[in-house]
Design a protein around this motif. Structure first.
Motif, PDB file in Angstrom:
ATOM      1  N   ILE A 209       0.861  -1.182   0.000  1.00  0.00           N
ATOM      2  CA  ILE A 209       0.000   0.000   0.000  1.00  0.00           C
ATOM      3  C   ILE A 209       0.898   1.232   0.000  1.00  0.00           C
ATOM      4  O   ILE A 209       1.837   1.328   0.789  1.00  0.00           O
ATOM      5  CB  ILE A 209      -0.941   0.001   1.229  1.00  0.00           C
ATOM      6  N   LEU A 210       0.625   2.160  -0.923  1.00  0.00           N
ATOM      7  CA  LEU A 210       1.457   3.355  -1.050  1.00  0.00           C
ATOM      8  C   LEU A 210       0.576   4.591  -0.962  1.00  0.00           C
ATOM      9  O   LEU A 210      -0.430   4.693  -1.668  1.00  0.00           O
ATOM     10  CB  LEU A 210       2.194   3.348  -2.392  1.00  0.00           C
ATOM     11  N   GLU A 211       0.958   5.526  -0.093  1.00  0.00           N
ATOM     12  CA  GLU A 211       0.270   6.824   0.017  1.00  0.00           C
ATOM     13  C   GLU A 211      -1.233   6.668   0.231  1.00  0.00           C
ATOM     14  O   GLU A 211      -2.024   7.439  -0.332  1.00  0.00           O
ATOM     15  CB  GLU A 211       0.500   7.657  -1.253  1.00  0.00           C
ATOM     16  N   ASP A 212      -1.640   5.682   0.967  1.00  0.00           N
ATOM     17  CA  ASP A 212      -3.073   5.471   1.258  1.00  0.00           C
ATOM     18  C   ASP A 212      -3.933   5.220   0.022  1.00  0.00           C
ATOM     19  O   ASP A 212      -5.152   5.375   0.076  1.00  0.00           O
ATOM     20  CB  ASP A 212      -3.669   6.665   2.039  1.00  0.00           C
TER      21      ASP A 212
ATOM     22  N   LYS B  16      -6.156   3.252  -2.434  1.00  0.00           N
ATOM     23  CA  LYS B  16      -7.029   2.134  -2.104  1.00  0.00           C
ATOM     24  C   LYS B  16      -6.537   0.790  -2.636  1.00  0.00           C
ATOM     25  O   LYS B  16      -6.609  -0.226  -1.968  1.00  0.00           O
ATOM     26  CB  LYS B  16      -8.432   2.395  -2.699  1.00  0.00           C
ATOM     27  N   ALA B  17      -6.107   0.779  -3.892  1.00  0.00           N
ATOM     28  CA  ALA B  17      -5.764  -0.499  -4.531  1.00  0.00           C
ATOM     29  C   ALA B  17      -4.324  -0.891  -4.219  1.00  0.00           C
ATOM     30  O   ALA B  17      -3.455  -0.033  -4.057  1.00  0.00           O
ATOM     31  CB  ALA B  17      -5.972  -0.388  -6.032  1.00  0.00           C
ATOM     32  N   PRO B  18      -4.070  -2.208  -4.118  1.00  0.00           N
ATOM     33  CA  PRO B  18      -2.728  -2.678  -3.758  1.00  0.00           C
ATOM     34  C   PRO B  18      -1.760  -2.701  -4.941  1.00  0.00           C
ATOM     35  O   PRO B  18      -2.119  -3.095  -6.047  1.00  0.00           O
ATOM     36  CB  PRO B  18      -2.999  -4.105  -3.268  1.00  0.00           C
ATOM     37  N   PHE B  19      -0.524  -2.308  -4.676  1.00  0.00           N
ATOM     38  CA  PHE B  19       0.565  -2.406  -5.650  1.00  0.00           C
ATOM     39  C   PHE B  19       1.282  -3.747  -5.482  1.00  0.00           C
ATOM     40  O   PHE B  19       1.107  -4.429  -4.475  1.00  0.00           O
ATOM     41  CB  PHE B  19       1.572  -1.271  -5.431  1.00  0.00           C
ATOM     42  N   VAL B  20       2.107  -4.077  -6.476  1.00  0.00           N
ATOM     43  CA  VAL B  20       2.955  -5.268  -6.390  1.00  0.00           C
ATOM     44  C   VAL B  20       4.336  -4.817  -5.917  1.00  0.00           C
ATOM     45  O   VAL B  20       5.041  -4.096  -6.639  1.00  0.00           O
ATOM     46  CB  VAL B  20       3.060  -5.964  -7.766  1.00  0.00           C
ATOM     47  N   ALA B  21       4.714  -5.215  -4.715  1.00  0.00           N
ATOM     48  CA  ALA B  21       5.983  -4.749  -4.128  1.00  0.00           C
ATOM     49  C   ALA B  21       7.173  -5.092  -5.018  1.00  0.00           C
ATOM     50  O   ALA B  21       8.126  -4.317  -5.134  1.00  0.00           O
ATOM     51  CB  ALA B  21       6.169  -5.348  -2.729  1.00  0.00           C
ATOM     52  N   GLU B  22       7.135  -6.262  -5.669  1.00  0.00           N
ATOM     53  CA  GLU B  22       8.273  -6.733  -6.479  1.00  0.00           C
ATOM     54  C   GLU B  22       8.412  -6.027  -7.816  1.00  0.00           C
ATOM     55  O   GLU B  22       9.410  -6.220  -8.531  1.00  0.00           O
ATOM     56  CB  GLU B  22       8.144  -8.239  -6.736  1.00  0.00           C
ATOM     57  N   SER B  23       7.425  -5.261  -8.192  1.00  0.00           N
ATOM     58  CA  SER B  23       7.439  -4.595  -9.493  1.00  0.00           C
ATOM     59  C   SER B  23       8.288  -3.322  -9.426  1.00  0.00           C
ATOM     60  O   SER B  23       8.213  -2.581  -8.442  1.00  0.00           O
ATOM     61  CB  SER B  23       5.994  -4.275  -9.872  1.00  0.00           C
TER      62      SER B  23
END
Lengths: 214, 214
Positions: B121-124, B126-133
């Motif tokens: 989760i980045l900067e609040d 809503k949708a999740p990012f892929v940390a490995e990307s």
């Protein structure tokens, strides 16, 4: 590796050229094609595009984005007039000539001639193909839509004929576009060839992927 | 090199699987991205897509095609509900895990967990990012359209935040996605890394192209 964040507000403050270069880099590697058209007076046109995308297999549809027609867009004008265009993969050997088609030639100048590419007529199809291209298609215009968000034209076309090198065609329907020397593009101006990593099996929840050899 | 012609009529007689493999090969190399979403109950979803395309730089818009919702499409459902998704470039190191997200998991199973990728989760947002990307974006849902030609969904999104490795970012706005290890895809299942050929100068009718070094 340090990650930087660039916000929408920062992007809005970029110069136009910087913003165009930045945003054009973000979707990933892009396909690299030449669109061939002709008008009713027999003037041909050739235009490099990186905005072609798969829309469906049955019927066989390709989508395409053309920029706003605030300046004349010969490809769009010809497509409306003749309802036909060709799609020609850019191979490594014609990459520079293909890039040169992005220059703004007057409509009476054919980019084929100006850029050193050869017009080819196949099966009496109205629009000209690129003889030097290894993979090419005849496309029938289906529909266009002007996007209210920015005035771009979303074009839907149907594939009516496909020409491919025999050695790139697999019995299961796959076309080895890497073998056919097709290139791809990053951003607006940087061309890449590819190196095959892996082909994976059809993914299922219950079983691990396998790596397919061909 | 012998060229073969395959007509629309022949394509219509292919098996469904063969036709899908064939037509999916024809647009050229395709970008390779993971779309992250979440629903109102907190169930996340991750889906690999090769249909993202540049729609415009100002405003910064990306287009995306989602197949017909004759079966539930979690990405589409979540996008309608939360108006948010993330776009995450597939790098070589997560290519197999990314392909595995194409398996049909039930909606209560998160492909992040099932495929071994990390929600971030980045900067609040809503949708999740892929940390490995290595390259990732926050996208706001703008509009959708169901295409009458085949029931596919044409999705328009706006880029609101971009996360990139500092070393891939050029002062003139370009992002070196090759350096960021982004891969591309041919057909449905074959992944490629890239090798840089040339970057060309802006094309003008009156002057020859030059090759740019960086």
């Amino acid at each position: 590796m340090k990650t930087i964040r660039i916000s929408e507000e920062e992007i809005s403050q970029f110069s136009d050229r910087k913003r165009v270069q930045f945003i054009n880099s973000l979707s990933g590697f892009k396909p690299c094609n030449l669109i061939g058209t002709i008008n009713g007076e027999g003037n041909s046109n050739l235009s490099i595009v990186s905005s072609v995308f798969h829309l469906g297999a049955n019927p066989a549809l390709l989508g395409l984005i053309i920029r706003p027609d605030s300046v004349p867009r010969d490809t769009l004008i010809n497509l409306r007039e003749t309802k036909a265009c060709t799609l020609n993969h850019v191979n490594q050997s014609i990459m520079a000539k293909a890039h040169q088609t992005s220059a703004r030639y007057p409509k009476e100048i054919s980019e084929f001639k100006a850029c050193g590419l050869t017009e080819e007529i196949l099966e009496d199809f109205k629009a000209p193909f690129v003889a030097e291209s290894n993979i090419k298609m005849a496309l029938q215009f289906v529909r266009e839509e002007k996007l209210p968000e920015n005035g771009c034209h979303f074009i839907i076309t149907r594939i009516t004929d496909v020409y491919i090198p025999e050695e790139s065609y697999r019995e299961d329907g796959r076309v080895d576009i890497h073998k056919a020397d097709t290139v791809c593009v990053g951003g607006l101006d940087t061309y890449y060839k590819t190196e095959r990593l892996h082909r994976f099996s059809y993914a299922k929840p219950s079983s691990p992927l396998s790596i397919l050899e061909d």
